[in-house]
Scaffold this motif. Structure first.
Motif, PDB file in Angstrom:
ATOM      1  N   LYS A   1       0.853  -1.180   0.000  1.00 13.55           N
ATOM      2  CA  LYS A   1       0.000   0.000   0.000  1.00 13.55           C
ATOM      3  C   LYS A   1       0.894   1.237   0.000  1.00 13.55           C
ATOM      4  CE  LYS A   1      -2.790   1.448   3.553  1.00 13.55           C
ATOM      5  NZ  LYS A   1      -2.621   2.848   3.333  1.00 13.55           N
ATOM      6  N   GLN A   2       0.575   2.162  -0.871  1.00 10.82           N
ATOM      7  CA  GLN A   2       1.402   3.368  -0.920  1.00 10.82           C
ATOM      8  C   GLN A   2       1.237   4.117   0.399  1.00 10.82           C
ATOM      9  OE1 GLN A   2       2.987   3.874  -4.186  1.00 10.82           O
ATOM     10  NE2 GLN A   2       2.202   1.808  -4.275  1.00 10.82           N
ATOM     11  N   SER A   3       2.336   4.637   0.907  1.00  7.12           N
ATOM     12  CA  SER A   3       2.200   5.416   2.142  1.00  7.12           C
ATOM     13  C   SER A   3       1.446   6.697   1.804  1.00  7.12           C
ATOM     14  CB  SER A   3       3.572   5.708   2.714  1.00  7.12           C
ATOM     15  OG  SER A   3       4.370   6.300   1.719  1.00  7.12           O
ATOM     16  N   ASN A   4       1.022   7.390   2.836  1.00  4.39           N
ATOM     17  CA  ASN A   4       0.191   8.559   2.571  1.00  4.39           C
ATOM     18  C   ASN A   4       1.004   9.793   2.180  1.00  4.39           C
ATOM     19  OD1 ASN A   4      -2.115   7.146   3.022  1.00  4.39           O
ATOM     20  ND2 ASN A   4      -2.013   7.472   5.248  1.00  4.39           N
ATOM     21  N   ASN A   5       2.245   9.545   1.786  1.00  3.75           N
ATOM     22  CA  ASN A   5       3.086  10.677   1.422  1.00  3.75           C
ATOM     23  C   ASN A   5       2.495  11.418   0.241  1.00  3.75           C
ATOM     24  OD1 ASN A   5       5.040  10.276   3.336  1.00  3.75           O
ATOM     25  ND2 ASN A   5       6.029   8.691   2.113  1.00  3.75           N
ATOM     26  N   PRO A   6       2.664  12.721   0.213  1.00  5.45           N
ATOM     27  CA  PRO A   6       2.154  13.472  -0.927  1.00  5.45           C
ATOM     28  C   PRO A   6       2.965  13.163  -2.185  1.00  5.45           C
ATOM     29  CG  PRO A   6       3.466  14.873   0.509  1.00  5.45           C
ATOM     30  CD  PRO A   6       3.375  13.533   1.180  1.00  5.45           C
ATOM     31  N   TRP A   7       2.394  13.458  -3.322  1.00  6.28           N
ATOM     32  CA  TRP A   7       3.073  13.240  -4.594  1.00  6.28           C
ATOM     33  C   TRP A   7       4.345  14.076  -4.668  1.00  6.28           C
ATOM     34  CZ3 TRP A   7       2.788   9.810  -8.294  1.00  6.28           C
ATOM     35  CH2 TRP A   7       3.501  10.066  -9.460  1.00  6.28           C
ATOM     36  N   ARG A   8       5.428  13.460  -5.138  1.00  3.26           N
ATOM     37  CA  ARG A   8       6.676  14.219  -5.281  1.00  3.26           C
ATOM     38  C   ARG A   8       7.056  14.255  -6.751  1.00  3.26           C
ATOM     39  NH1 ARG A   8       7.748  10.147  -1.791  1.00  3.26           N
ATOM     40  NH2 ARG A   8       7.633  10.687   0.388  1.00  3.26           N
ATOM     41  N   ASP A   9       7.297  15.442  -7.249  1.00 11.41           N
ATOM     42  CA  ASP A   9       7.763  15.536  -8.635  1.00 11.41           C
ATOM     43  C   ASP A   9       9.178  14.991  -8.701  1.00 11.41           C
ATOM     44  OD1 ASP A   9       5.503  16.576  -9.713  1.00 11.41           O
ATOM     45  OD2 ASP A   9       6.061  18.638  -9.214  1.00 11.41           O
ATOM     46  N   PHE A  10       9.452  14.244  -9.751  1.00 13.73           N
ATOM     47  CA  PHE A  10      10.807  13.710  -9.861  1.00 13.73           C
ATOM     48  C   PHE A  10      11.270  13.769 -11.312  1.00 13.73           C
ATOM     49  CE2 PHE A  10      10.026   9.594 -11.866  1.00 13.73           C
ATOM     50  CZ  PHE A  10       8.671   9.445 -11.669  1.00 13.73           C
ATOM     51  N   ASP A  11      12.550  13.489 -11.467  1.00 15.91           N
ATOM     52  CA  ASP A  11      13.182  13.615 -12.774  1.00 15.91           C
ATOM     53  C   ASP A  11      13.387  12.203 -13.335  1.00 15.91           C
ATOM     54  OD1 ASP A  11      14.915  13.948 -14.850  1.00 15.91           O
ATOM     55  OD2 ASP A  11      16.314  15.255 -13.777  1.00 15.91           O
ATOM     56  N   ARG A  12      12.758  11.918 -14.480  1.00 15.12           N
ATOM     57  CA  ARG A  12      12.852  10.560 -15.028  1.00 15.12           C
ATOM     58  C   ARG A  12      14.259  10.206 -15.495  1.00 15.12           C
ATOM     59  NH1 ARG A  12       7.391   8.492 -17.556  1.00 15.12           N
ATOM     60  NH2 ARG A  12       5.964  10.004 -16.690  1.00 15.12           N
ATOM     61  N   SER A  13      15.109  11.217 -15.607  1.00 15.34           N
ATOM     62  CA  SER A  13      16.458  10.899 -16.067  1.00 15.34           C
ATOM     63  C   SER A  13      17.384  10.563 -14.886  1.00 15.34           C
ATOM     64  CB  SER A  13      17.028  12.053 -16.889  1.00 15.34           C
ATOM     65  OG  SER A  13      17.242  13.159 -16.051  1.00 15.34           O
ATOM     66  N   LYS A  14      16.838  10.511 -13.682  1.00 16.41           N
ATOM     67  CA  LYS A  14      17.649  10.189 -12.497  1.00 16.41           C
ATOM     68  C   LYS A  14      17.213   8.851 -11.894  1.00 16.41           C
ATOM     69  CE  LYS A  14      20.068  13.947 -11.781  1.00 16.41           C
ATOM     70  NZ  LYS A  14      21.454  13.742 -12.005  1.00 16.41           N
ATOM     71  N   VAL A  15      18.096   8.291 -11.082  1.00 16.04           N
ATOM     72  CA  VAL A  15      17.734   7.125 -10.276  1.00 16.04           C
ATOM     73  C   VAL A  15      17.770   7.601  -8.829  1.00 16.04           C
ATOM     74  CG1 VAL A  15      18.467   4.812  -9.573  1.00 16.04           C
ATOM     75  CG2 VAL A  15      18.698   5.523 -11.957  1.00 16.04           C
ATOM     76  N   TYR A  16      16.775   7.202  -8.045  1.00 14.49           N
ATOM     77  CA  TYR A  16      16.663   7.743  -6.689  1.00 14.49           C
ATOM     78  C   TYR A  16      17.063   6.718  -5.630  1.00 14.49           C
ATOM     79  CZ  TYR A  16      14.587  11.906  -8.617  1.00 14.49           C
ATOM     80  OH  TYR A  16      14.400  13.077  -9.318  1.00 14.49           O
ATOM     81  N   THR A  17      17.967   7.140  -4.750  1.00 16.98           N
ATOM     82  CA  THR A  17      18.393   6.274  -3.644  1.00 16.98           C
ATOM     83  C   THR A  17      17.184   5.841  -2.824  1.00 16.98           C
ATOM     84  OG1 THR A  17      20.167   7.872  -3.494  1.00 16.98           O
ATOM     85  CG2 THR A  17      20.202   6.116  -1.891  1.00 16.98           C
ATOM     86  N   ALA A  18      16.227   6.746  -2.676  1.00 15.84           N
ATOM     87  CA  ALA A  18      15.052   6.431  -1.857  1.00 15.84           C
ATOM     88  C   ALA A  18      14.336   5.184  -2.386  1.00 15.84           C
ATOM     89  CB  ALA A  18      14.094   7.612  -1.858  1.00 15.84           C
ATOM     90  N   ASP A  19      14.302   5.006  -3.700  1.00 22.63           N
ATOM     91  CA  ASP A  19      13.640   3.816  -4.264  1.00 22.63           C
ATOM     92  C   ASP A  19      14.431   2.550  -3.930  1.00 22.63           C
ATOM     93  OD1 ASP A  19      11.485   5.156  -5.520  1.00 22.63           O
ATOM     94  OD2 ASP A  19      12.841   5.809  -7.102  1.00 22.63           O
ATOM     95  N   LEU A  20      15.760   2.660  -4.074  1.00 20.56           N
ATOM     96  CA  LEU A  20      16.587   1.480  -3.804  1.00 20.56           C
ATOM     97  C   LEU A  20      16.458   1.082  -2.332  1.00 20.56           C
ATOM     98  CD1 LEU A  20      19.808   2.424  -5.823  1.00 20.56           C
ATOM     99  CD2 LEU A  20      17.949   0.922  -6.514  1.00 20.56           C
ATOM    100  N   GLU A  21      16.483   2.081  -1.459  1.00 15.07           N
ATOM    101  CA  GLU A  21      16.426   1.774  -0.030  1.00 15.07           C
ATOM    102  C   GLU A  21      15.042   1.285   0.385  1.00 15.07           C
ATOM    103  OE1 GLU A  21      18.208   4.834   2.365  1.00 15.07           O
ATOM    104  OE2 GLU A  21      20.097   4.692   1.256  1.00 15.07           O
ATOM    105  N   SER A  22      14.001   1.883  -0.186  1.00 15.76           N
ATOM    106  CA  SER A  22      12.644   1.408   0.129  1.00 15.76           C
ATOM    107  C   SER A  22      12.476  -0.022  -0.361  1.00 15.76           C
ATOM    108  CB  SER A  22      11.587   2.297  -0.538  1.00 15.76           C
ATOM    109  OG  SER A  22      11.668   3.596  -0.039  1.00 15.76           O
ATOM    110  N   GLY A  23      13.076  -0.314  -1.514  1.00 18.73           N
ATOM    111  CA  GLY A  23      13.007  -1.665  -2.065  1.00 18.73           C
ATOM    112  C   GLY A  23      13.685  -2.669  -1.140  1.00 18.73           C
ATOM    113  N   LEU A  24      14.874  -2.295  -0.660  1.00 19.79           N
ATOM    114  CA  LEU A  24      15.591  -3.204   0.247  1.00 19.79           C
ATOM    115  C   LEU A  24      14.832  -3.368   1.560  1.00 19.79           C
ATOM    116  CD1 LEU A  24      19.320  -2.209  -0.344  1.00 19.79           C
ATOM    117  CD2 LEU A  24      18.240  -4.417  -0.846  1.00 19.79           C
ATOM    118  N   HIS A  25      14.254  -2.276   2.015  1.00 16.67           N
ATOM    119  CA  HIS A  25      13.437  -2.343   3.236  1.00 16.67           C
ATOM    120  C   HIS A  25      12.299  -3.357   3.054  1.00 16.67           C
ATOM    121  CE1 HIS A  25      10.342  -1.341   6.110  1.00 16.67           C
ATOM    122  NE2 HIS A  25       9.608  -0.757   5.179  1.00 16.67           N
TER     123      HIS A  25
END
Ligand code: FAD
Length: 530
Positions: A265-289
């Motif tokens: 379930k997606q957390s209730n965090n608000p939508w964050r604009d992001f750059d499709r040309s980047k890779v985000y550490t937050a995704d890697l760490e959330s994935g490992l979590h």
């Protein structure tokens, strides 16, 4: 008939017909049909099957207007129906107009040129040759509009974009782009002609084909593309804000309950604009979590083969995860601990205690929260964990290329493609989506063993991921805001895309260069938003 009987499988993006369903499928249909009657013993048909599959993939998004199918006349059950439809040679192509009666045995295409581009043009012509009331239900008009129709639209507000493709009268690009966007809402595509002087004067267009874009707010711009190719136009239009893939009510494809359960379930965090040309550490760490605290938690203890696979996964991440920091520290601690234990069986709780750093080792930390950025989905069950897992393994393949010695003395260095092999074993053993695991295993069994070096390892994973993207485009696991498409898009890497004989091809050297850059440590963003 052996292997030849399976020239086409359910995995191919086309419809496999047989005696039982040919007539009910192609007659009174809301779409037109193009059927290849083939014979699985005919050598030419066997060779031609790859072209037909390329065609079917190329026009997959047109299927609401015209669908591609095959029927194997060498199957005993199909002998009579092939005779009934007058098939004498293989392959024979027949098309059926939308809403055609049951008595219609189809029209035979007699052209000698059966290359993808020619057959695709035939399909456009079939659609255009429908009389107005019989036109396929979901096919917009393909005829060119005149300046008298188009110019009044300028400056008008609307609830969608209007893209006007202006091109030479004999060009097919405009009609192909109209059909490529058939499954998408939020944009309407129309065609104007380079011979329409008032149109050219008003829009100040001198190069063809060009796309003129009318925005919902009444403003207008030229659509900038690096190459004037169909895939560049279609991809840019699909990426416009608010343009979404339609989910038809009877949509085939699946978002299995497993997939939904898999994406937390997606957390209730608000939508964050992001750059499709980047890779985000937050995704890697959330994935490992998620992997360590949720996916693994379904195994109350690890032993034997499972334990070995988990150890290898931890070793791989320890050695190749970029950027150091608290995650690497945690994985190192976990890895040392796993390797030092002589135990045959490890309770999951012990792993969790370590992940939660119950021993309070300084610098060891893994956030206990899902904070997706580049992997945010527009709804529950979309994107998130599986997105982060792909991302992690792409990063690891690229890191292996950058630091080839990193795996020395780990026991993994002997394998030609250690990242892929560990991924394969992890997916097979632990990945919560069983169906996904089965598909991946199937692909791995077919070609992973041919991967000889680190460059091929990177490209194999890229290609396999695209195969999954192709298959899932339009299915229920496709986030409408992030429609699955061949990646990288022309907007991300123009030099990765080319056309040969009217068919899209990848420039693999440039794809490789792009992947090295995109998944490099230097392209990892530590931020949670743009
Ligand atoms: P994803 O496909 O998850 O991609 C994540 C990110 O990777 C993208 O945003 C993009 O930045 C990048 N990317 C996209 N394509 C490529 C590429 N070719 N090379 C490099 N980077 C790329 N779901 C099913 O419904 N059925 C399945 O059979 C299935 N099999 C799966 C098998 C595996 C091994 C995995 C990890 C996942 C599988 N999934 C399957 C899930 C599905 O592939 C997606 O991960 C999920 O639907 C989320 O999609 P997404 O839009 O976030 O993009």
């Amino acid at each position: 008939l052996g292997a030849a009987a399976r020239l086409y499988t359910e995995e191919d993006p086309l419809v496999i017909l047989s005696s039982g369903n040919l007539t009910p499928t192609v007659s009174n249909s809301s779409s037109a049909w193009l059927v290849q009657f083939y014979s699985s013993w005919c050598g030419h048909c066997i060779q031609y099957s790859s072209t037909w599959k390329t065609l079917a993939q190329d026009v997959k998004d047109w299927q609401r207007a015209i669908s591609v199918a095959v029927l194997d006349c060498a199957q005993e059950e199909n002998f009579d129906i092939c005779k009934d439809y007058g098939i004498k040679f293989y392959p024979t192509f027949k098309y059926f107009r939308a809403h055609s009666p049951q008595t219609d045995k189809g029209t035979t295409y007699r052209g000698a040129d059966r290359e993808v581009q020619s057959v695709r043009r035939l399909m456009v012509n079939i659609l255009q040759n429908h009389t107005r009331p019989d036109r396929p239900d979901n096919c917009p008009p393909l005829e060119a509009h005149s300046s008298a129709d188009l110019l009044p639209l300028l400056g008008q507000r609307s609830n969608h974009y209007t893209a006007i493709v202006i091109e030479d009268p004999d060009s097919y690009i405009g009609r192909e782009v109209i059909l490529d966007l058939l499954q998408f809402s939020g944009v309407e595509v129309r065609r104007g002609l380079s011979s329409d002087r008032p149109l050219l004067d008003a829009l100040k267009i001198t190069v063809f084909p060009s796309v003129y874009l009318l925005h919902p707010n009444g403003s207008q711009t030229r659509l900038h593309v690096e190459k004037r190719l169909r895939c560049f136009f279609s991809s840019s239009l699909r990426l416009l804000p608010g343009v979404q893939r339609r989910h038809w009510s009877d949509s085939s494809g699946f978002r299995t309950s497993q997939m939904v359960a898999l994406t937390p379930k997606q957390s209730n965090n608000p939508w964050r604009d992001f750059d499709r040309s980047k890779v985000y550490t937050a995704d890697l760490e959330s994935g490992l979590h998620y992997l360590l605290r949720v996916e693994l938690a379904t195994h109350s203890s690890l032993e034997g083969e499972e334990l070995k696979i988990f150890k290898d996964f931890v070793t791989l991440v320890t050695k190749l995860y970029p950027g150091g920091g608290s995650v690497v520290k945690l994985m190192e601690t976990l890895s040392d601990w796993l390797l030092s234990l002589p135990l045959q069986r490890i309770p999951y709780q012990a792993i969790l205690d370590l992940v939660d750093n119950k021993m309070r080792i300084s610098g060891v930390f893994l956030g206990a929260e899902l904070r997706w950025v580049g992997c945010q989905g527009s709804g529950a069950g979309l994107r998130g964990y599986p997105c982060s897992l792909w991302t992690l393994f792409h990063v690891l393949t690229v890191q292996h290329e950058t630091r080839p010695m990193a795996l020395d003395n780990t026991g993994l260095e002997a394998e030609a493609a250690p990242v892929l092999q560990v991924m394969r074993r992890y997916i097979r053993t632990f990945f919560g989506c069983e169906e996904c695991g089965r598909h991946f295993e199937h692909a791995a069994a077919a070609s992973m063993d041919r991967v000889q070096n680190r460059e091929q390892q990177i490209l194999w994973l890229w290609n396999q991921h695209n195969m999954v993207n192709y298959r899932l485009a339009g299915s229920l696991s496709d986030d409408p805001l992030f429609p699955k498409a061949p990646w990288p898009s022309p907007a991300l890497c123009a030099s990765c895309h080319e056309e040969k004989d009217g068919v899209h091809v990848w420039n693999q050297d440039n794809v490789f260069r792009f992947l090295l850059h995109h998944y490099a440590a230097s392209n990892l963003s530590p931020y949670h938003s743009l």
